[in-house]
Design an enzyme around this catalytic site. Structure first.
Site, short mmCIF file in Angstrom:
data_model
loop_
_atom_site.label_atom_id
_atom_site.label_comp_id
_atom_site.label_asym_id
_atom_site.label_seq_id
_atom_site.Cartn_x
_atom_site.Cartn_y
_atom_site.Cartn_z
N CYS A 71 54.37 35.06 31.46
CA CYS A 71 54.07 36.71 31.73
C CYS A 71 54.95 37.51 32.68
CB CYS A 71 52.56 36.69 32.07
SG CYS A 71 51.41 36.03 31.25
N HIS B 225 52.33 43.67 35.50
CA HIS B 225 51.83 42.81 34.38
C HIS B 225 50.32 43.36 34.31
CE1 HIS B 225 50.70 39.67 31.78
NE2 HIS B 225 50.32 38.91 32.68
N ASN C 269 45.77 41.25 27.72
CA ASN C 269 47.08 40.60 28.41
C ASN C 269 48.01 39.88 27.20
OD1 ASN C 269 48.80 38.95 29.53
ND2 ASN C 269 47.34 37.98 30.86
O1 UT7 Z 1 48.91 36.46 33.01
C1 UT7 Z 1 48.36 35.45 33.92
C2 UT7 Z 1 46.93 35.09 33.25
N1 UT7 Z 1 45.92 34.84 33.74
C3 UT7 Z 1 45.34 35.75 34.65
O2 UT7 Z 1 45.74 36.64 35.20
C4 UT7 Z 1 43.68 35.40 34.74
C5 UT7 Z 1 43.23 35.59 36.06
N2 UT7 Z 1 41.70 35.40 36.11
C6 UT7 Z 1 40.79 36.25 35.57
O3 UT7 Z 1 41.34 37.38 35.17
C7 UT7 Z 1 39.42 35.79 35.78
O4 UT7 Z 1 39.43 34.69 36.67
C8 UT7 Z 1 38.66 35.62 34.52
C9 UT7 Z 1 38.60 36.83 33.83
C10 UT7 Z 1 39.52 34.66 33.56
C11 UT7 Z 1 37.39 35.30 34.92
O5 UT7 Z 1 36.55 35.98 35.54
P1 UT7 Z 1 36.02 35.57 37.10
O6 UT7 Z 1 35.32 36.95 37.59
O7 UT7 Z 1 36.86 35.13 37.88
O8 UT7 Z 1 34.92 34.69 36.41
P2 UT7 Z 1 34.67 33.17 36.87
O9 UT7 Z 1 35.70 32.38 36.11
O10 UT7 Z 1 34.29 32.83 38.38
O11 UT7 Z 1 33.29 32.86 36.19
C12 UT7 Z 1 31.94 33.61 36.71
C13 UT7 Z 1 31.12 33.17 35.66
C14 UT7 Z 1 31.03 31.82 35.29
O12 UT7 Z 1 29.55 31.54 34.77
P3 UT7 Z 1 28.86 30.65 35.91
O13 UT7 Z 1 29.62 29.35 36.26
O14 UT7 Z 1 28.71 31.48 37.37
O15 UT7 Z 1 27.23 30.38 35.28
C15 UT7 Z 1 31.70 31.51 33.77
O16 UT7 Z 1 31.35 30.54 33.20
O17 UT7 Z 1 31.50 33.81 34.29
C16 UT7 Z 1 31.31 32.89 33.17
N3 UT7 Z 1 32.29 33.42 32.31
C17 UT7 Z 1 32.11 34.39 31.17
N4 UT7 Z 1 30.75 34.95 30.74
C18 UT7 Z 1 30.76 35.90 29.74
C19 UT7 Z 1 33.55 33.33 31.89
N5 UT7 Z 1 34.13 33.93 31.02
C20 UT7 Z 1 33.02 34.45 30.54
C21 UT7 Z 1 33.13 35.39 29.43
N6 UT7 Z 1 31.72 35.90 29.32
N7 UT7 Z 1 33.90 35.76 28.61
#
Ligand code: UT7
Length: 330
Positions: free
Chosen positions: A128, A257, A287
């Site tokens: 990215c 980004h 993204n």
């Molecule tokens: O270009 C660079 C590329 N990548 C990035 O910049 C990604 C950076 N990270 C992020 O943007 C975030 O970490 C995410 C958007 C990917 C995830 O958000 P988060 O607030 O960090 O969520 P998390 O991974 O801490 O997960 C919290 C909960 C989990 O459930 P449990 O374990 O608490 O029951 C996940 O399974 O949210 C769940 N979850 C979802 N729920 C509904 C993860 N994805 C989803 C979803 N819908 N799409």
């Protein structure tokens, strides 16, 4: 490299954007993929409302050519274009060998295409961060006295390497391309690249990667990438500003980004920049990896938010983990 000389008298003469025809809202994406998610969750956790995905004949080459064509027309050129260097940033090249960049020479079309010895093209892969990497490459390789026309493109179709059943990634990544041209303007000796910073921290490799091969998808530890991303964006932005001898208060706009609105907000706050000076397009682009910054740039200039003489800070980060920042006088 701590001591840098600004690269002046080189301006961004044109810019372009290309998005696939199909746009899906969160609800439409959830219905299409069958993932367990909600519009509310995606908007609150990422800031994304909709994104574009390629379909039919669209691919990164068609997007790259469309964005490049727009940028060259805006630079006052008529086809066939006389372009000296084309640099394509992409993570989703159409081929392993030789890449996608060489096809842009024919597709645009650029004078002489493959057969013109003076015209070169190359591809960079810093995920990215790609567009900023390519733009820095363009500025730094610009002939000191001579003239040339460089075309810098960031294009990606992350939908081709994302698992449609992985709710952690499918809601984030999308497709799109943006482009900019670099050209000497001796009447604007103060315009150009004032300072920059680049970094690769290979220890973050396991947090975000995609192996080669069919049915190999992006693997991401979202939380870890989130933490590292905010740190590296702030660091890259601060060092580039220091090297440019420009304070954050002198920056008219920051174009980061577009990975997650919470990453952008957090990094902006740590950099000490008010939200009204930070460009966000993540709500309708998602993204788009290498496409993200040039798409945001094109949209912002077209909206009249950037004027000649403005100072802008571009900050990218991506898998690797790579990061790059550029302070530009428009
Ligand atoms: O270009 C660079 C590329 N990548 C990035 O910049 C990604 C950076 N990270 C992020 O943007 C975030 O970490 C995410 C958007 C990917 C995830 O958000 P988060 O607030 O960090 O969520 P998390 O991974 O801490 O997960 C919290 C909960 C989990 O459930 P449990 O374990 O608490 O029951 C996940 O399974 O949210 C769940 N979850 C979802 N729920 C509904 C993860 N994805 C989803 C979803 N819908 N799409």
């Amino acid at each position: 490299m701590a001591n840098q000389s600004p690269i002046l008298g080189v301006e961004i003469a044109g810019w372009g954007a290309a998005l696939p025809a199909e746009s899906l809202t969160n609800d439409e994406l959830i219905a299409k993929t069958g993932i367990d998610s909600s519009d509310k969750w995606v908007q609150e956790r990422t800031g994304i409302k909709s994104r574009h995905f390629i379909s039919g004949e669209e691919n990164i080459l068609t997007l790259a050519i469309a964005a490049g064509d727009e940028a060259l027309r805006m630079s006052g050129m008529g086809a066939p274009y006389n372009v000296d260097r084309t640099i394509l940033a992409t993570t989703t090249s159409l081929f392993k060998v030789p890449g996608t960049h060489q096809d842009i020479l024919e597709g645009l079309p650029i004078v002489g295409g493959y057969s013109r010895p003076e015209a070169s093209s190359k591809e960079v892969q810093t995920a990215c961060t790609g567009f900023v990497t390519a733009l820095l490459e363009g500025y730094r390789g610009f002939p000191v006295d001579g003239d040339e026309m460089d075309l810098i493109i960031g294009a990606d179709t992350l939908s081709t390497i994302v698992d449609p059943e992985d709710r952690g990634t499918v809601i984030l990544f999308a497709d799109g391309a943006g482009a900019a041209t670099l050209r000497r303007n001796n009447r604007r000796r103060d315009a150009g690249l004032l300072g920059w910073y680049e970094e690769t921290d290979g220890s973050a490799r396991p947090d975000l990667y995609c192996e080669l091969g069919d049915a190999k998808y992006v693997q991401m530890d979202g939380r870890e990438v989130f933490k590292r991303a905010t740190r590296i964006m702030v660091k890259a932005g601060k060092i580039a500003l220091e090297r440019a001898r420009v304070s954050i208060d002198e920056i008219d706009l920051v174009i980061p980004h577009q990975a997650n609105i919470r990453i952008i907000d957090f990094a902006a706050e740590r950099l000490g920049v008010k939200p009204d000076r930070v460009v966000t397009t993540i709500d309708h682009h998602g993204n788009t990896s290498s496409g993200s910054i040039p798409l945001a740039l094109a949209e912002t200039v077209n909206a009249g938010r950037i004027n000649r003489g403005d100072k802008i800070l571009l900050v990218g980060f991506g898998a690797g983990m790579t990061a790059a920042a550029a302070v530009i006088k428009w």
